[in-house]
Motif scaffolding. Structure first.
Motif, mmCIF file in Angstrom:
data_model
loop_
_atom_site.group_PDB
_atom_site.id
_atom_site.type_symbol
_atom_site.label_atom_id
_atom_site.label_comp_id
_atom_site.label_asym_id
_atom_site.label_seq_id
_atom_site.Cartn_x
_atom_site.Cartn_y
_atom_site.Cartn_z
ATOM 1 N N LEU A 78 0.852 -1.186 0.000
ATOM 2 C CA LEU A 78 0.000 0.000 0.000
ATOM 3 C C LEU A 78 0.886 1.234 0.000
ATOM 4 C CD1 LEU A 78 -2.816 1.420 0.395
ATOM 5 C CD2 LEU A 78 -2.363 1.276 2.856
ATOM 6 N N GLN A 79 0.581 2.209 -0.869
ATOM 7 C CA GLN A 79 1.296 3.479 -0.930
ATOM 8 C C GLN A 79 0.346 4.605 -0.554
ATOM 9 O OE1 GLN A 79 2.614 4.626 -4.843
ATOM 10 N NE2 GLN A 79 3.174 6.702 -4.206
ATOM 11 N N LEU A 80 0.750 5.442 0.407
ATOM 12 C CA LEU A 80 -0.003 6.633 0.769
ATOM 13 C C LEU A 80 0.836 7.863 0.468
ATOM 14 C CD1 LEU A 80 -1.640 5.719 4.206
ATOM 15 C CD2 LEU A 80 -2.502 5.344 1.891
ATOM 16 N N ARG A 81 0.196 8.873 -0.095
ATOM 17 C CA ARG A 81 0.884 10.129 -0.379
ATOM 18 C C ARG A 81 0.536 11.151 0.696
ATOM 19 N NH1 ARG A 81 1.953 11.529 -6.278
ATOM 20 N NH2 ARG A 81 3.541 10.011 -5.660
ATOM 21 N N GLN A 82 1.561 11.672 1.351
ATOM 22 C CA GLN A 82 1.438 12.659 2.412
ATOM 23 C C GLN A 82 0.466 12.208 3.512
ATOM 24 O OE1 GLN A 82 0.634 16.310 0.083
ATOM 25 N NE2 GLN A 82 2.741 16.870 0.495
ATOM 26 N N PRO A 83 0.725 11.062 4.128
ATOM 27 C CA PRO A 83 -0.167 10.603 5.200
ATOM 28 C C PRO A 83 0.021 11.334 6.509
ATOM 29 C CG PRO A 83 1.674 9.108 4.978
ATOM 30 C CD PRO A 83 1.825 10.118 3.871
ATOM 31 N N GLY A 84 1.040 12.230 6.598
ATOM 32 C CA GLY A 84 1.307 12.915 7.850
ATOM 33 C C GLY A 84 1.732 11.930 8.913
ATOM 34 N N VAL A 85 1.303 12.173 10.130
ATOM 35 C CA VAL A 85 1.610 11.258 11.236
ATOM 36 C C VAL A 85 0.315 10.720 11.847
ATOM 37 C CG1 VAL A 85 3.844 12.310 11.751
ATOM 38 C CG2 VAL A 85 1.784 13.211 12.840
ATOM 39 N N GLU A 86 -0.753 10.734 11.061
ATOM 40 C CA GLU A 86 -2.044 10.269 11.549
ATOM 41 C C GLU A 86 -2.217 8.769 11.343
ATOM 42 O OE1 GLU A 86 -5.364 12.442 10.123
ATOM 43 O OE2 GLU A 86 -4.418 14.396 10.388
ATOM 44 N N THR A 87 -3.213 8.227 12.016
ATOM 45 C CA THR A 87 -3.616 6.837 11.827
ATOM 46 C C THR A 87 -4.767 6.795 10.832
ATOM 47 O OG1 THR A 87 -2.941 6.198 14.049
ATOM 48 C CG2 THR A 87 -4.568 4.795 12.966
ATOM 49 N N TRP A 88 -4.648 5.902 9.846
ATOM 50 C CA TRP A 88 -5.631 5.815 8.773
ATOM 51 C C TRP A 88 -6.278 4.431 8.783
ATOM 52 C CZ3 TRP A 88 -6.533 10.397 6.703
ATOM 53 C CH2 TRP A 88 -5.515 11.362 6.738
ATOM 54 N N GLN A 89 -7.518 4.391 8.404
ATOM 55 C CA GLN A 89 -8.292 3.158 8.313
ATOM 56 C C GLN A 89 -8.054 2.519 6.948
ATOM 57 O OE1 GLN A 89 -12.462 3.805 9.207
ATOM 58 N NE2 GLN A 89 -13.084 2.623 7.425
ATOM 59 N N VAL A 90 -7.713 1.241 6.931
ATOM 60 C CA VAL A 90 -7.502 0.501 5.689
ATOM 61 C C VAL A 90 -8.507 -0.637 5.643
ATOM 62 C CG1 VAL A 90 -5.885 -0.834 4.285
ATOM 63 C CG2 VAL A 90 -5.052 1.071 5.687
ATOM 64 N N MET A 91 -9.314 -0.664 4.599
ATOM 65 C CA MET A 91 -10.306 -1.717 4.407
ATOM 66 C C MET A 91 -9.880 -2.584 3.242
ATOM 67 S SD MET A 91 -13.631 0.731 4.857
ATOM 68 C CE MET A 91 -12.729 2.130 4.162
ATOM 69 N N ILE A 92 -9.726 -3.870 3.477
ATOM 70 C CA ILE A 92 -9.307 -4.816 2.442
ATOM 71 C C ILE A 92 -10.475 -5.752 2.186
ATOM 72 C CG2 ILE A 92 -7.631 -6.570 1.785
ATOM 73 C CD1 ILE A 92 -5.780 -5.368 3.959
ATOM 74 N N LEU A 93 -10.989 -5.705 0.980
ATOM 75 C CA LEU A 93 -12.132 -6.532 0.606
ATOM 76 C C LEU A 93 -11.669 -7.551 -0.421
ATOM 77 C CD1 LEU A 93 -13.285 -3.222 0.661
ATOM 78 C CD2 LEU A 93 -15.256 -4.658 1.177
ATOM 79 N N SER A 94 -11.896 -8.809 -0.133
ATOM 80 C CA SER A 94 -11.313 -9.876 -0.925
ATOM 81 C C SER A 94 -12.350 -10.933 -1.271
ATOM 82 C CB SER A 94 -10.157 -10.541 -0.169
ATOM 83 O OG SER A 94 -9.144 -9.613 0.149
ATOM 84 N N HIS A 95 -12.056 -11.732 -2.294
ATOM 85 C CA HIS A 95 -12.849 -12.910 -2.612
ATOM 86 C C HIS A 95 -12.611 -13.938 -1.527
ATOM 87 C CE1 HIS A 95 -14.301 -11.846 -6.558
ATOM 88 N NE2 HIS A 95 -13.094 -11.605 -7.010
ATOM 89 N N GLY A 96 -13.694 -14.344 -0.847
ATOM 90 C CA GLY A 96 -13.666 -15.365 0.182
ATOM 91 C C GLY A 96 -12.328 -15.841 0.664
ATOM 92 N N ALA A 97 -11.792 -16.922 0.080
ATOM 93 C CA ALA A 97 -10.627 -17.604 0.631
ATOM 94 C C ALA A 97 -9.317 -16.865 0.393
ATOM 95 C CB ALA A 97 -10.529 -19.010 0.050
ATOM 96 N N GLU A 98 -9.365 -15.691 -0.266
ATOM 97 C CA GLU A 98 -8.111 -14.966 -0.479
ATOM 98 C C GLU A 98 -7.477 -14.520 0.830
ATOM 99 O OE1 GLU A 98 -9.091 -11.706 -2.965
ATOM 100 O OE2 GLU A 98 -8.693 -12.780 -4.810
ATOM 101 N N SER A 99 -8.290 -14.230 1.826
ATOM 102 C CA SER A 99 -7.771 -13.692 3.076
ATOM 103 C C SER A 99 -8.349 -14.506 4.223
ATOM 104 C CB SER A 99 -8.162 -12.213 3.217
ATOM 105 O OG SER A 99 -7.651 -11.672 4.410
ATOM 106 N N ALA A 100 -7.712 -15.616 4.524
ATOM 107 C CA ALA A 100 -8.246 -16.538 5.516
ATOM 108 C C ALA A 100 -7.821 -16.128 6.912
ATOM 109 C CB ALA A 100 -7.766 -17.963 5.221
ATOM 110 N N GLY A 101 -8.674 -16.446 7.894
ATOM 111 C CA GLY A 101 -8.339 -16.183 9.276
ATOM 112 C C GLY A 101 -7.489 -17.298 9.854
ATOM 113 N N GLY A 102 -7.143 -17.187 11.122
ATOM 114 C CA GLY A 102 -6.317 -18.185 11.777
ATOM 115 C C GLY A 102 -7.135 -19.386 12.210
#
Length: 347
Positions: A78-102
């Motif tokens: 992920l590349q952010l331009r001029q994010p400063g020093v703040e905390t940003w929310q990142v939402m990752i939306l994937s096809h089912g099994a692409e991002s499996a839990g533990g």
């Protein structure tokens, strides 16, 4: 007929409420990143796969000057331009099994040929919480410049909910902000922009339809028919009584191009940017990052409004402008994360 594997539920009247053999549900994983003050900052995020959607959003309500950073992404990065020093929310939306839990993940996972569904305590289902319609703009000399929408009840997730917009026809909006704070999101604001290169279309009220999506499950009616998914603590993750947000298409994250007439008035300048859209009047566009402002820290006009929407009679183009009062250092809409969506069931 091919073998059908998965889950199908119906309501009390027999209407199908969920069928994983025909409905690909994209799962949603939330996380945050924090800027270090660099002009361009890169984050290694293995959960971002080749087919993921990624949206970077703010967690702060600054009113009409609410802004999100320009963002680009590829598999694992992920590349952010001029994010400063703040905390940003990142939402990752994937096809089912692409991002499996533990191994400790609670939920369901189905596979039917190439249709994947995963709903669990790590990869959430995005569902419609609220919806509505309003009018604003200009008509017969009367101007309604702002829409200020309050949810029936606050959304209690840490992350901002996602607001999707559509219009009966023409739409030219900007200065978007979700009202509230983490754990207490109460509504959203939106400005009608009186400037465009399309003349008489602005002389009509814009009729805007919207819906709000979140992974906050909300309440489920007692005695409802269907299936529910809970986490290890018994908390409700998903119910088939909910209206799933179908994420239909992701334009390339850098696919805006300089096209169409730009707007000028004295020193004021707003470059025109366009990208191909879906062609369907049923598709809503995500407002969170696209219609919020951009912060260009080093300039004398740091907060720049992004405004745009749909041209009259045309859903093949998504039109954007970037407000630039100085007439110098013009920006483009590139790097604005967005996607098209529609509710699984009619609102």
């Amino acid at each position: 007929m091919a073998a059908q594997y998965g889950l199908r539920t119906r309501d009390a009247s027999g209407v199908v409420t969920l069928d994983t053999t025909v409905t690909p549900i994209r799962s949603l994983k939330m996380m945050t990143v924090t800027g270090n003050g660099a002009f361009d900052q890169y984050f290694s995020i293995p959960e971002i796969k080749a087919g993921s959607f990624v949206v970077v959003d703010t967690l702060i309500d600054r009113g009409e000057n609410t802004y999100s950073p320009a963002a680009w992404y590829s598999a694992g990065s992920l590349q952010l331009r001029q994010p400063g020093v703040e905390t940003w929310q990142v939402m990752i939306l994937s096809h089912g099994a692409e991002s499996a839990g533990g191994a400790e993940t609670y939920g369901i996972r189905t596979r039917n040929n190439n249709i994947l569904t995963q709903i669990d305590s790590v990869n959430r289902a995005l569902t419609v919480r609220y919806s509505g319609q309003f009018q604003f703009g200009q008509q017969a000399g009367t101007i309604i410049l702002w829409a200020d929408i309050n949810f029936p009840a606050p959304i209690t997730t840490y992350e901002r909910p996602l607001i999707f917009l559509n219009a009966a026809d023409y739409m030219m909006v900007g200065n978007f902000a979700v009202k509230g704070s983490p754990g207490n999101w109460t509504g959203f604001r939106l400005k009608a922009w009186p400037f465009s290169a399309h003349g008489s279309a602005w002389a009509q009220f814009m009729t805007i339809k919207w819906f709000c999506s979140s992974y906050d499950a909300g309440a489920v009616a007692t005695g409802a028919y269907g299936a529910r998914v809970r986490d290890a603590n018994g908390g409700l993750l998903f119910s088939t009584t909910m209206n799933i947000t179908n994420l239909l298409s992701q334009p390339a994250s850098n696919s805006f191009v300089q096209a169409g007439p730009s707007l000028t008035a004295g020193n004021w300048y707003a470059p025109s940017q366009q990208m191909s859209w879906t062609g369907s009047y049923d598709d809503y566009v995500l407002a969170n990052a696209l219609f919020s402002c951009t912060n260009i820290v080093q300039t004398t006009q740091p907060i720049r409004a992004n405004f745009g929407g749909f041209l009259p009679g045309n859903r093949g183009i998504l039109q954007m402008y970037v407000d630039n009062g100085s007439g110098i250092n013009p920006l483009t809409a590139n790097g604005r994360t967005l996607f098209a969506a529609r509710p699984m069931r009619p609102l």
